[in-house]
Structures are given as C-alpha cells and as structure tokens.
Design a protein around this motif. Structure first.
Motif, PDB file in Angstrom:
ATOM      1  N   GLY A 124       0.831  -1.197   0.000  1.00 44.67           N
ATOM      2  CA  GLY A 124       0.000   0.000   0.000  1.00 44.67           C
ATOM      3  C   GLY A 124       0.870   1.254   0.000  1.00 44.67           C
ATOM      4  O   GLY A 124       0.523   2.270  -0.589  1.00 44.67           O
ATOM      5  N   ALA A 125       2.020   1.149   0.652  1.00 45.82           N
ATOM      6  CA  ALA A 125       2.915   2.300   0.749  1.00 45.82           C
ATOM      7  C   ALA A 125       3.440   2.742  -0.604  1.00 45.82           C
ATOM      8  O   ALA A 125       3.862   3.881  -0.773  1.00 45.82           O
ATOM      9  N   LEU A 126       3.428   1.817  -1.570  1.00 46.33           N
ATOM     10  CA  LEU A 126       3.872   2.211  -2.914  1.00 46.33           C
ATOM     11  C   LEU A 126       3.010   3.338  -3.451  1.00 46.33           C
ATOM     12  O   LEU A 126       3.419   4.077  -4.329  1.00 46.33           O
ATOM     13  N   MET A 127       1.797   3.424  -2.895  1.00 40.78           N
ATOM     14  CA  MET A 127       0.859   4.400  -3.437  1.00 40.78           C
ATOM     15  C   MET A 127       0.961   5.754  -2.758  1.00 40.78           C
ATOM     16  O   MET A 127       0.380   6.720  -3.204  1.00 40.78           O
ATOM     17  N   VAL A 128       1.659   5.804  -1.648  1.00 44.34           N
ATOM     18  CA  VAL A 128       1.790   7.073  -0.937  1.00 44.34           C
ATOM     19  C   VAL A 128       2.650   8.002  -1.780  1.00 44.34           C
ATOM     20  O   VAL A 128       3.739   7.629  -2.194  1.00 44.34           O
ATOM     21  N   PRO A 129       2.159   9.202  -2.064  1.00 43.95           N
ATOM     22  CA  PRO A 129       2.989  10.125  -2.820  1.00 43.95           C
ATOM     23  C   PRO A 129       4.298  10.361  -2.063  1.00 43.95           C
ATOM     24  O   PRO A 129       4.258  10.789  -0.910  1.00 43.95           O
ATOM     25  N   ALA A 130       5.412  10.022  -2.676  1.00 46.05           N
ATOM     26  CA  ALA A 130       6.691  10.200  -1.989  1.00 46.05           C
ATOM     27  C   ALA A 130       6.826  11.651  -1.548  1.00 46.05           C
ATOM     28  O   ALA A 130       7.361  11.952  -0.477  1.00 46.05           O
ATOM     29  N   THR A 131       6.306  12.533  -2.368  1.00 44.31           N
ATOM     30  CA  THR A 131       6.416  13.946  -2.057  1.00 44.31           C
ATOM     31  C   THR A 131       5.560  14.329  -0.855  1.00 44.31           C
ATOM     32  O   THR A 131       5.870  15.289  -0.158  1.00 44.31           O
TER      33      THR A 131
ATOM     34  N   PRO C 267      -1.310  19.308  -7.963  1.00 43.45           N
ATOM     35  CA  PRO C 267      -1.578  19.272  -6.521  1.00 43.45           C
ATOM     36  C   PRO C 267      -0.289  19.254  -5.687  1.00 43.45           C
ATOM     37  O   PRO C 267      -0.208  19.915  -4.654  1.00 43.45           O
ATOM     38  N   ASN C 268       0.708  18.527  -6.163  1.00 44.73           N
ATOM     39  CA  ASN C 268       1.947  18.471  -5.402  1.00 44.73           C
ATOM     40  C   ASN C 268       2.653  19.818  -5.341  1.00 44.73           C
ATOM     41  O   ASN C 268       3.249  20.197  -4.335  1.00 44.73           O
ATOM     42  N   MET C 269       2.618  20.546  -6.471  1.00 48.01           N
ATOM     43  CA  MET C 269       3.213  21.882  -6.467  1.00 48.01           C
ATOM     44  C   MET C 269       2.465  22.799  -5.521  1.00 48.01           C
ATOM     45  O   MET C 269       3.047  23.641  -4.835  1.00 48.01           O
ATOM     46  N   TYR C 270       1.156  22.613  -5.473  1.00 47.56           N
ATOM     47  CA  TYR C 270       0.327  23.425  -4.596  1.00 47.56           C
ATOM     48  C   TYR C 270       0.694  23.145  -3.141  1.00 47.56           C
ATOM     49  O   TYR C 270       0.854  24.078  -2.333  1.00 47.56           O
TER      50      TYR C 270
END
Lengths: 293, 453, 313
Positions: A124-131, C267-270
């Motif tokens: 599931g963690a693969l889906m977490v936006p790394a950013t 969204p990430n830039m935001y």
C-alpha cells in the motif's frame, strides 16, 4: 524492396526494414536533446543567445573555457555537488538495497506472524505520494536537528518498498525452498544459509535493486530541495535548479549562468550513463522476473 | 561468488563512508548549518578569534563585500552563504521560520518582503542597536521602505528607481524619440509596428513587482496597513488606476505591440540581444544584469540608452521603484546586537559601494555614494557613455517617496502572476484580472485572520 | 495491488504443510529478524511522517490568531478549493493522455527490439533507454531550452516546412509540451522492463504458434502481449502513481513560464507552495493527503477495471 534480396539469406527476414526505419526515427527523437546540449555547451553567452544555428557548433568551440568556468565558479561548488550526488546515491542505494534484500528474503521465505498484513501495508505504501512525506519528514527532522545535514537526504532514501517487492518476487522464484532446507539439514544456521546459499542466487536482482535505488537517490530533487539550505550540501539536481532560478531572477549581475547550466547538465549525466551501460548486462535479469510474475 | 559480492558491497559502503568523511561538514557538525552554524561559510574568515555572524545574500559581489567588512571589523566576522536568489531564498527563510531553526543571523531581503516576515516576528527591530549613528547616511524615503511604524527592520543597501531602457538603433531607424507619456509610448509602439519593426516592449507574467510599481505610478495604493493594528488591513487591488494599467498592458499585448515573454529567461535575453524589443521598462540595476547575460557586447555595443519612465500625467510626474534590498536581522540571531552591527556595516564601506555601482550591480541608497560626484557623473559604458545616473536614475530616486507593502507579499505576487498570465493568453481583460486579484488576495487575508477594509 | 498480494499468498500456502509446530517460533523470529530493519525504517520514515501529516492536517494556522483545531476543515477547504481541484483535474487528464502514449511507444519499441536482433536494434535499445539515466530535473532543464523559439531547434525545423514554431510554454500547448517531456523521459525505461519480460518468454511457444500458421503480427498480439500483461499492468500502475504526483518537471519549467505554470499547477506543487513558500504546513499536509486519497481511488479504480478485462489483454 532491394533490402529483401540483400538480406534474403539471413535468418531474420527483410520485413523488419520498415520497423527499423521507425525505430530510427524514435532514436533520433530520443537523442535530439542530447545533441542540443552537447552542441550548445560549447558556446559562450553571446554565442548562445546571439542567434546562429541552434543545432550546430558556433565558430568558437569553447569546451575548455566553459569547463574551467563550470568547475571554478563560486569556489568550485559544482564539483562538490557532483560529489554530494555520488555520496547520496551510493549511501542511499547501498543502504536501501541491504534493507530490501533482507526484507524481501524474509517475506519470501519465512511464514511469520503478521507477514501477510505487513506485506500488504508495505505494498500500500507504494501508493503514498513520496512527495507527501517530505513535509512531515521535514518538520520531524528539524525537531531532531537533522535538516540541512547529509542525513536528511540519505535516511529517507533508505526506504524503497518497490525494492522489497522486487526482491520478494525474485527470492520466491529463484531460491528454491529445497536448497534452503538442504543447507539447514547440513547444519547451517539461518544467517549462514542466507549468505551462503540464498544471496548468490539473488544476485541479479540485487544489482537491479541497487541500481534502481541509486538512480532514485541521484534523481532526487524535491526532498533535498526542501531539506537543505547550505548550498555546499546540495546534490547536483538541486544545484542546477538553483542556478536556473538565479539566472532567471532579476539582479543576477555580472555572470551569465546559462552556459554553465547547459554544460553542468551535460557533465552531470555522464556518471549515470556510464554506470548504466557498463552494468546493464547485470541488472536486466532482475527486472525480467520482477516484471513478469 | 558470494564472497565477491560481499566484498563489492563492503567496498561500496566503505567508499560511501570515505566520501562522507572527506566532506568537511560531516555528520553532526552540519546540524543547522547554513543557518546558525559558522562551519559552512562560502567565504574564509580571516580573524578566527572574533565572534561570527551568519548571513545569507545574493549580490554578485557579496564575496568582496564580506571580505571588506571582515578586514575592517575588529568586533565581529561575517560568515556568508548564498542559498539562492529572491524567491528561492525566501522559501528557505520561510521554512527556517516555521521550523524555528536554520535561519541565519542576518539576511538580505527586498524591502517589499519585510512586512511578510515581520508579521511572523521573524525580524528584529534594530532601532536601538545603533540606528542613530547611521541615520543620516540614508534618505527618509529609503528608511521608510524598511520601517514599519516606528520600528526599523532593515538597513537599506540598494534601490531600483525605474526608467525606460531603449535601443537607439531601433529608435533611429523608425525615427522616434523617447516617449514621455504612456500615451506616446503606445503611439510609438504602433508606429514601429506599422513600419514592420520589432516589438516595443514586453509584458512578463513573472515580474509582478513591475506591474505593481506601474499601478502605483498611476495612483494606486494597493495596501493600507498600520502595524499598530496588525489584524486590520486595507486592500485595494482593483481600483480604477490598477485596472487601467493592467488594461493598458493587456491591450498592448493584444494588439501585438509588446511581447508576452517571461523576463530574465534565456528566451527574453536572446530577444533583447537580437533587437526583438525596442524598450525595456526596468530599474537601475538592469544594465549590470544585462551586461552579465551577454547584452551590449560585440555587435550590440553602445546600442542602448536610457530615458525617464513614461508618465501618465506629465504635469505631475510620479517615480516608482522596482527591487532593491536591505540587510535585516532575524529573530533567530544568537546575538542581535552583534548581528545589527553587521547589518549596518555590510556594504556600507566606500570600497564595496564603489565596486557595486561601477559594475552597475547596485543603485546605492547610501548617501555617501549617492552624492558622490564620481557616481553621479559616471559615463555608463553600457549606455554608450550616457550619464545615466545624473540624467535619469538619481532624479528618479530622489523623487521616489516610498510605498506601503503587504504582509503577504508572496501570495499577492503569485496571484498577480497567475492573472497576468490569463491576460496574456487573452482569456480575461486587465480589469477582470484586477478584480480577480482583489478577490483572491482579500480572501486569503480573511482566511489568515485579517479584517479587510 | 490486491492481485499481487493474492498471488504471493497462494505461493505461501503451497509450502504451508511443510512447517512443523516446533520450528514455528524460530521461523517467526527469523522472519522478523530479516524484515525488522526495513520495518524500523518503514515505521520511522513512512508511517510516522504519515501519521504526523494527518495530525497536522487537522489544524489551521493563521497569521493572525494562531493555530486552531479544525478537524476536517482543511479537507473541506481543499475539495472546494478551485486551485486544488483544477490541479487534480490537470493531472488526471494528463495521466489519461500521457500514460497510454508512453506505454504504446514503449511496447512498440520493445516488440521491435525483441523481434529484430541486429546491431542497430541493440544500439537503439541503449539510446532509447538513455533518458532514464537523466534526472527528471535535468531533463526538464534540457527541454526548457529546446522549446525556446530563439535558440531551440523548433524554429529551424518548422521553418523547413514554412510554418511557425509552436510555443510550448503558452497556456494552450504547455500540456503537450509536458507530455513530450515525460514521454521522452520514461518511455525508454518502460521499454526496458517490457523488453526484459519479452526476453523471459519461452521461445518454444513461438515455434508452436508458427507451426499452427501464426504470422509475426499474430504472435506479437496473441502470444507476446498477453504473456507480458503482468509487466504492462505493473508499469501502468507505477506510471499512474507517478503521474498523479507530477512535480519536478513543471516546477523547473516554472522558471521559464511563470505565467503559464502557476504555483498550484499540480496538486503536489500546490502542497509545496503552501508548505514551503507560504509556511502553511497544515494546509499543505491536507493537500498531500487529499492527493494521496485521489491516487488511491484512481489506482483501485484502475485495478478493478483491468481485472475485469484481464482476459482481453
């Protein structure tokens, strides 16, 4: 159709000629930016901006002077950035690989309590936006006094769930249980079995994960951008980004950075290109299994 | 086989460790580097026994300025880092403020950002740290830009009196003289276009500060802000003057009289070099920037000249400012008094100032330089020997009366950039853009807890 | 993802009967010993930050009036915030065009280099893969220059046909400009994954098909593509996750086209702008979480969809 008669004797028949032409066009497309960078990194600012053929060299080819400027500008900061990137890529890559190999092997070969649950959580963690992690990690690290240190970049890059997944799949398929059982029957401990028997079998995937993790660290931009403020700790991606910002902002003053940025981009890709091409034989094997199953 | 891989892995680890060990700022010593830690200076500190004050700045000649200061001071040494220019530096500073650590002792910021950081209590009032001794070195207008209420939050270094840079060759070719009013500017632009000439100017979405200055020139007062009542703010971004100026530039763009290129990009520089733009509405520091980017060299030598900024009402001329920076002391400074000494003393010595104005990196606000005949009478080589300071920039600077900035400069400029972008692509008019900016910024202000008047 | 989990679960069951009760404790122990180090990093650097972000996103910070608990207020705000919504809409649209395009190109190239073994195809394979070795940031810098009308090649190329070069930084074309950058960057990587999968197919299958009278195209469509479907699925999911988190390229191209690429472009830039430029970590965290939710929904919708249709692949 002359191609037909010429290649008739070969095993692979002529029909591929149009395909190869198509491929040729694609290759040109993929190479155009490199060509542009190679050509234009030889120019000085007036040569760059003053018109003239954009896809060919100017009258003055100035690699030496530009290179000198690149590596001496601002006290040779660019060389440091390259070294930093190398350090981050090596440390992050090796660390992430060790963790992934162990965890992948553990998931594949031991049925321990909580295994299924933790494996699905990890996937599931693969889906977490790394950013998405950058913001809270930043606040946590700043509480620990870790922001603006090399650890702020290296520690987060140790996390590579995809590497674990890849190693899991590979260990499951490439390391037969029978061999492990045989080693255990011979009296080898679990650790010894892992190093002596399993690890050598997993080697192609290890190289793959190592390269993928190292590339991920090398390419990292968002994380160091947020974490670092000392420009002497920057990796080359952030450094060039900052140069572009400086060159684009007002007040940049007496030095034109644009030709340095172009040459800097060119120089920065050389190490990875070499790493990839010399190691490509070793790491494709790992990908094929990871992708197939 | 196994041994070999292990050895490889070990070697890689060792190599990584070695590189880490080689870098001078290893491990824990880098904690809070760049900010409060003196170990990460770009410059070398000559007098190691003295206390150190950290500083962020991006003047191209900062190295020299810092060295000059360190050489002369017997009390304190400056440790300088360049963390990026303008927005990049503000993002870093903002982050350090939020984190409560990592900011330098002294920071270079543009005057229009001072309220943004002051409202977060990130800057220190330096009035009691030696203000009286240097008060006379700057004009009242210069002090006004760095003060909020009675408190002083920065020491002015350079200003950006605005003017119109133009290409003599293009003006000669199309037989036009420098326009004195914006109406004449448009007529001249039309004339050049009709004759098949280049674009007359440029409307860049990424320079909202220019648009703000030009709106103020027509009489707009974007913000009314009294620090005695910090929770209340007046926002007037869509008054008639603001709308008129946005419409004026929107129309010029729609008619194809001016370009719509983002400024300072390679594309724009290339356009300036190749005579794509007849004029460049900019500030006093622009020649230094353009020279550095490769403009005015080779075939371009001596093609540029400068004239005063066109006016809306030539009977009541109004001068405005773009850019220009100050040194401020941050609230994370370990020793604010010492930091204030640096802020007051840095870039205030003759040698640094002279280097700055000779290379046109700064338009000095320090009266020592501003009143120096050598500076005033300087024959600027970029302008082919024109006495640009005497004719244009110094009178403009003297007539400048200061502005009131908002405590959310970043949001305001972002919003403006976005809406200018929409004007450029033709989806809205300038007046509509002004309304949207007003709505956007007012909403943001309310959301942040302000009472908007 | 569920597919993958189930598959791995099935393989464990096979050897389940082998395990004897006595060894169980030891097995638990060893399993955790191997997974443990990763687990610690995982908890410290993924779960903890996520939990912290969740906590942060429930608060609101104001310049005037300090920090207050608002529960889901930031999420309500995000899902009614036109900037966030238009950012989401952009990355969704972008995914719908960019991903199929990349996959089709990658698949075509993989099939060609798999079917034709010549010096040229081997060379091509390397060259097409080259962009993957370029950091996305550097790639964006390079394309930023190439899109320039004054010193990029576009003016020259379009000039040959007597046309004016398109301005990829304009509001209408930036979408395609970015599509091109990501395709250039990633298609080669996907090609290599697919190629590796193709190389893993047992060649005797082709022989059998040829005996049955199948042509090259039929082999490609009926045998090769179905057999590498899992690899295709994998890269589809990863490119979907990656594309929805679009950040690096537009962030860099912003320096060249600030009017076109607003801070809330994706969204990430935001989230970055809110957190690091406006010091609003709370709303920034909420946006990140909301984006995570969007990614989750999209990926599951996609997996649900492909699962039903899997037989057609």
């Amino acid at each position: 159709m002359t191609a037909r008669s010429r290649t008739a004797g070969r095993q692979r028949p002529q029909r591929h000629f149009p395909l190869q032409v198509l491929l040729g066009f694609l290759v040109v497309y993929f190479l155009v930016p490199f060509w542009w960078v190679i050509v234009n990194s030889s120019k000085d600012a007036p040569g760059l901006f003053g018109g003239g053929n954009t896809m060919w060299f100017a009258d003055r080819i100035d690699y030496v002077e530009n290179l000198t400027r690149l590596f001496t500008y601002d006290g040779g900061i660019y060389g440091r950035w390259i070294l930093n990137s190398t350090l981050y890529a090596l440390a992050g890559g090796v660390g992430a690989t060790i963790l992934s190999v162990m965890a992948g092997y553990g998931f594949a070969k031991y049925r321990f309590a909580g295994r299924r649950f933790s494996f699905s959580v990890m996937l599931g963690a693969l889906m977490v936006p790394a950013t998405a992690l950058v913001i809270p990690t930043f606040i946590m690290f700043s509480g620990l006094g870790l922001t603006n240190t090399i650890w702020a970049v290296i520690l987060p890059s140790l996390l590579n769930p995809f590497g674990v997944y890849l190693m899991h799949v590979y260990a499951r398929d490439a390391v037969p249980d029978e061999i492990l059982d045989a080693a255990r029957a011979d009296g080898a401990g679990e650790i010894r079995t892992f190093f002596r028997v399993a690890f050598p079998l997993m080697r192609p995937a290890v190289v793959t994960v190592l390269l993928l993790s190292a590339v991920a660290s090398w390419n990292n931009y968002f994380l160091p951008l947020a974490m670092l403020s000392d420009n002497r700790l920057f990796p080359v991606t952030v450094g060039l980004g900052v140069w572009q910002g400086v060159a684009s902002a007002n007040n940049a003053g007496s030095t034109s950075l644009w030709s340095l940025i172009i040459l800097g981009a060119l120089v920065s890709v050389i190490p990875l290109v070499i790493a990839f091409f010399t190691l490509q034989r070793h790491w494709r094997g790992g990908l094929s299994v990871g992708g197939l199953r | 086989m196994k041994r070999k891989s292990l050895i490889t892995a070990a070697a890689l680890l060792a190599a990584a460790g070695a590189i880490a060990a080689c870098s001078p700022d290893q491990g824990k010593s880098t904690a809070n580097a760049g900010g409060n830690d003196a170990s990460s200076c770009t410059n070398t500190i000559p007098k190691k026994q003295l206390p150190v004050v950290t500083m962020w700045g991006w003047y191209p000649n900062t190295q020299l300025v810092v060295d000059n200061f360190n050489k002369q001071s017997n009390e304190v040494q400056v440790c300088w880092t360049n963390v990026g220019q303008g927005g990049d530096e503000y993002d870093k500073f903002q982050t350090a403020i939020s984190a409560g650590t990592g900011a330098p002792d002294v920071i270079m910021i543009e005057a229009d950002r001072i309220p943004t950081f002051q409202i977060q209590k990130a800057l220190v009032d330096i009035k009691n740290y030696g203000f009286d001794a240097v008060k006379a070195n700057y004009s009242d207008g210069a002090w006004k830009d760095v003060s909020i209420g009675g408190a002083v939050y920065g020491v002015p270094v350079d200003g950006g009196p605005m003017a119109m840079i133009y290409r003599k060759d293009i003006f000669d070719k199309y037989k036009i003289t420098p326009p004195k009013t914006w109406a004449e500017y448009e007529q001249a632009a039309q004339k050049v276009k009709d004759a098949g000439g280049p674009l007359f100017g440029d409307l860049g979405a990424n320079v909202p500060a220019v648009m703000m200055a030009l709106q103020i020139q027509k009489g707009a007062t974007p913000y009314a802000y009294d620090p005695a009542q910090p929770e209340s703010i007046g926002i007037a971004l869509n008054d008639q003057a603001s709308k008129d100026v946005l419409d004026y530039w929107g129309n010029l763009a729609r008619k194809g009289l001016v370009g719509t290129q983002d400024q300072f990009t390679p594309e724009y520089i290339s356009g300036v070099i190749n005579g794509k733009y007849a004029t460049y509405i900019s500030a006093a520091w622009a020649p230094g920037y353009l020279t550095g980017a490769g403009v005015g060299k080779g075939e371009d030598t001596g093609k540029f000249a400068v004239a005063p900024l066109p006016q809306w009402d030539s009977a009541n001329p109004m001068q405005v400012n773009w850019g220009g920076s100050a040194f401020s002391v941050t609230s994370q400074a370990k020793n604010p008094e010492l930091a204030a000494k640096v802020a007051y003393g840095l870039y205030a010595d003759d040698e640094s100032l002279t280097d700055g104005w000779t290379n046109q990196i700064i338009f000095p606000l320090n009266l020592k330089a501003l009143n120096d005949p050598k500076f005033v009478d300087l024959k600027v080589s970029f302008f082919d020997g024109q006495q640009a300071n005497k004719e244009v920039y110094v009178p403009a600077a003297n007539a400048y009366t200061g502005m009131t900035y908002s405590p959310f400069g970043q949001y305001y400029f972002d919003s403006m950039t976005k809406q200018i972008g929409a004007v450029i692509d033709g989806s809205i008019t300038g007046a509509q853009a002004a309304d949207r900016i007003q709505e956007d910024v007012a909403n943001y202000a309310k959301e942040q807890g302000f009472t908007v008047q | 993802m569920t597919l993958l989990i189930e598959e791995s679960a099935a393989s464990t069951q096979k050897k389940a009967h082998k395990v004897r009760g006595k060894v169980r404790l030891r097995e638990h122990l060893m399993g955790w010993l191997f997974v443990g180090p990763f687990g610690i990093v995982f908890l410290a650097l993924l779960i903890a930050p996520l939990a912290y972000a969740l906590y942060l996103s429930l608060w609101q910070k104001k310049l005037i009036g300090g920090t207050n608990f608002v529960f889901l207020g930031n999420y309500v705000k995000a899902f009614t915030d036109p900037t966030f919504l238009s950012g989401v809409w952009f990355v969704v649209r972008f995914s719908l065009v960019a991903i199929p395009l990349q996959i089709v190109i990658a698949l075509a190239m993989a099939l060609i280099v798999d079917a034709v073994t010549s010096l040229f195809t081997r060379f091509s394979r390397l060259m097409i893969f080259l962009p993957y070795a370029i950091p996305t940031v550097i790639g964006a810098v390079m394309w930023g220059f190439l899109y320039s009308k004054s010193f990029g090649p576009l003016t020259d190329i379009f000039g040959l046909f007597g046309a004016t070069a398109p301005d990829f930084f304009s509001k209408n074309l930036i979408f395609y400009g970015l599509i091109n950058v990501v395709t250039w960057q990633w298609a080669g990587y996907y090609m290599i994954i697919l190629y590796a999968a193709l190389q893993g197919i047992d060649p005797s299958l082709y022989e059998a098909a040829r005996m049955d009278g199948a042509g090259k195209w039929q082999i490609a469509l009926r045998i090769k593509i179905p057999l590498i479907a899992p690899a295709l699925l994998l890269i589809l999911v990863f490119s979907l996750i990656g594309t929805l988190q679009f950040f690096n390229e537009p962030q860099i191209l912003r320096y060249l086209a600030a009017g076109t690429i607003a801070p809330g472009f994706t969204p990430n830039m935001y989230a970055y702008q809110q957190a690091f430029a406006l010091a609003n970590f709370n709303y920034g965290s909420a946006i990140s979480f909301a984006l995570g939710g969007v990614v989750f929904v999209c990926v599951y919708a996609f997996l649900f969809f492909t699962r039903k249709r899997r037989s057609f692949l």
